[in-house]
Each structure stands twice: as C-alpha cells, then as structure tokens.
Design an enzyme around this catalytic site. Structure first.
Site, PDB file in Angstrom:
ATOM      1  N   ARG A  21       0.699  -1.080   0.046  1.00  0.00           N
ATOM      2  CA  ARG A  21      -0.095   0.074   0.056  1.00  0.00           C
ATOM      3  C   ARG A  21       0.691   1.401  -0.102  1.00  0.00           C
ATOM      4  NH1 ARG A  21      -3.271   3.131   4.310  1.00  0.00           N
ATOM      5  NH2 ARG A  21      -5.292   3.992   3.128  1.00  0.00           N
ATOM      6  N   ILE A  59      -6.889   8.007  -0.927  1.00  0.00           N
ATOM      7  CA  ILE A  59      -6.854   6.368  -1.123  1.00  0.00           C
ATOM      8  C   ILE A  59      -7.557   5.831   0.112  1.00  0.00           C
ATOM      9  CG2 ILE A  59      -4.763   6.352   0.281  1.00  0.00           C
ATOM     10  CD1 ILE A  59      -3.905   3.605  -1.071  1.00  0.00           C
ATOM     11  N   SER A  60      -8.811   5.024  -0.056  1.00  0.00           N
ATOM     12  CA  SER A  60      -9.588   4.498   1.182  1.00  0.00           C
ATOM     13  C   SER A  60      -8.992   4.025   2.236  1.00  0.00           C
ATOM     14  CB  SER A  60     -10.538   3.671   0.584  1.00  0.00           C
ATOM     15  OG  SER A  60     -11.594   4.421  -0.395  1.00  0.00           O
ATOM     16  N   GLN A  61      -9.477   3.856   3.458  1.00  0.00           N
ATOM     17  CA  GLN A  61      -9.117   3.290   4.694  1.00  0.00           C
ATOM     18  C   GLN A  61      -9.142   1.783   4.220  1.00  0.00           C
ATOM     19  OE1 GLN A  61     -12.057   3.898   7.571  1.00  0.00           O
ATOM     20  NE2 GLN A  61     -10.893   2.468   9.098  1.00  0.00           N
TER      21      GLN A  61
END
Length: 213
Positions: free
Chosen positions: A37, A63-65
């Site tokens: 990530r 950028i999503s959790q």
C-alpha cells in the site's frame, strides 16, 4: 520506494487489525497482506501507510481506509474469473485488491491526471486490469456489461440506474449512498426488474462526480 520485510511486517499487523474489526474473507485478507500500500501513496505518508486510515492522493482524492476496502471487497463476494466493474480507479489500490482476488477488472476514473498516473503505475507493479478507462462513472461501461459485480469507491448522492442495469442476474452492486456520511449499500439483482437492497452503516467517501466529458 521499495517493498521491504519491514513493510511486510506492517501489513501483517494491518491484517490483524482488520480481523479484529470483523473482516472474515480469507482471500481479501491475503490480498491486503500482499499489496504494498505504501507504493500507492506519496512518499511523505510512507510511515503511515499501514495504519487503518484514508490518506490524500492526487487530484483532491483519497486512498480509502484499508477497512473500507476490505469491507467493500468482502461484500462483493468475488470469485476467480468474475467480471467486476470498478467506479473510481483512484490510486489503483482497490483495483489491485480485485486483481489479487482473481477478478477480470474493468475500471473507470474521471480525473484525467489520476487516470494516466494509475494506468502506468498498476502495470509497473504487475497488475493488469482487463480495461481502464477515463470517463463518467455514473454511466458505467455498457459495452462490457453485464458484470458479476460492481463496486463504487466514491460517495454517490443517488444510485445510478445504468449501474443497476449493467449487473447480471445474481450480480452485486456495492455503493456508498448519500452526502456525508454515506450509507454502504448492497443491491443484489434478483431478476430483470427486481433488486434486493441491504444497508451496512455509515462510511465516508469523497463525492462521485459526473458529466466530466
């Protein structure tokens, strides 16, 4: 930036956090445990990349959790070889998760800057979605329909009808609906005209924008 053993250790810790938060799908957990990530983010955030938080990326997007990515991915119930439409390519992190799950991924991004950057970046990492396109996510991608499932990675004020119509019978649409916060919503297509709807609580996303081109 490289991917090191230290990063792998942090991913393992992140997976443990997701398990504690209730994620059960082993394939989803394995995907998150494998994908670097930190490479999807600005180098300034590298030390925080494996915290369970959203972070800013280019074009005022995020950028999503990881929990949100895992939760949506789990709701999709992806099987290897499934055709999945992703609305909002963004950083490409969710795209990579879908690729790891064995999906044939079709993805749309409406920010030109992000679209160009992510397209290059994903292939550099070895992720090869079937189709990446620049366009309006509200319209879906009718030329490749129907899909086994559709995932929307931005907050939609309403459910776009074209997305429902592009699902095959038995297909699943996972979409955060509302302004702020959104309600995570699952639609399962039962027949030509009938959809089963389920809601899964509040999440926060950047808004899904339309009519870009």
């Amino acid at each position: 930036m490289k991917d090191t053993l230290r990063h792998a250790g942090k991913r393992k810790q992140l997976v443990d956090v997701l398990i504690q938060k209730g994620i059960k799908d082993n394939a989803v957990l394995m995907a998150i445990g494998k994908i670097p990530r930190h490479l999807f983010m600005d180098s300034g955030f590298e030390d925080h990349a494996y915290q369970d938080k959203a972070f800013p990326i280019a074009a005022d997007q995020t950028i999503s959790q990881p929990y949100t990515v895992a939760f949506q991915s789990e709701l999709l119930q992806v099987k290897r070889g499934d055709k999945v439409l992703e609305i909002g390519t963004g950083s490409g992190y969710q795209t990579a998760v879908l690729c790891e799950l064995g999906a044939k991924v079709y993805s749309i991004e409406r920010q030109k800057e992000l679209f160009k950057k992510t397209k290059l970046f994903l292939s550099k990492l070895g992720y090869r979605p079937k189709h990446l396109s620049f366009g309006d996510g509200y319209k879906g991608l009718v030329e490749h329909a129907p899909y086994h499932s559709i995932i929307v990675t931005a907050g939609a004020p309403y459910v776009p009808k074209p997305l429902l119509s592009q699902l095959q019978i038995g297909g699943r649409l996972v979409i955060p609906v509302g302004d702020d916060p959104q309600i995570m919503t699952l639609f399962v297509r039962k027949s030509e005209k009938e959809f089963e709807k389920r809601e899964f609580g509040e999440f926060r996303f950047v808004p899904l924008l339309e009519d870009k081109n």
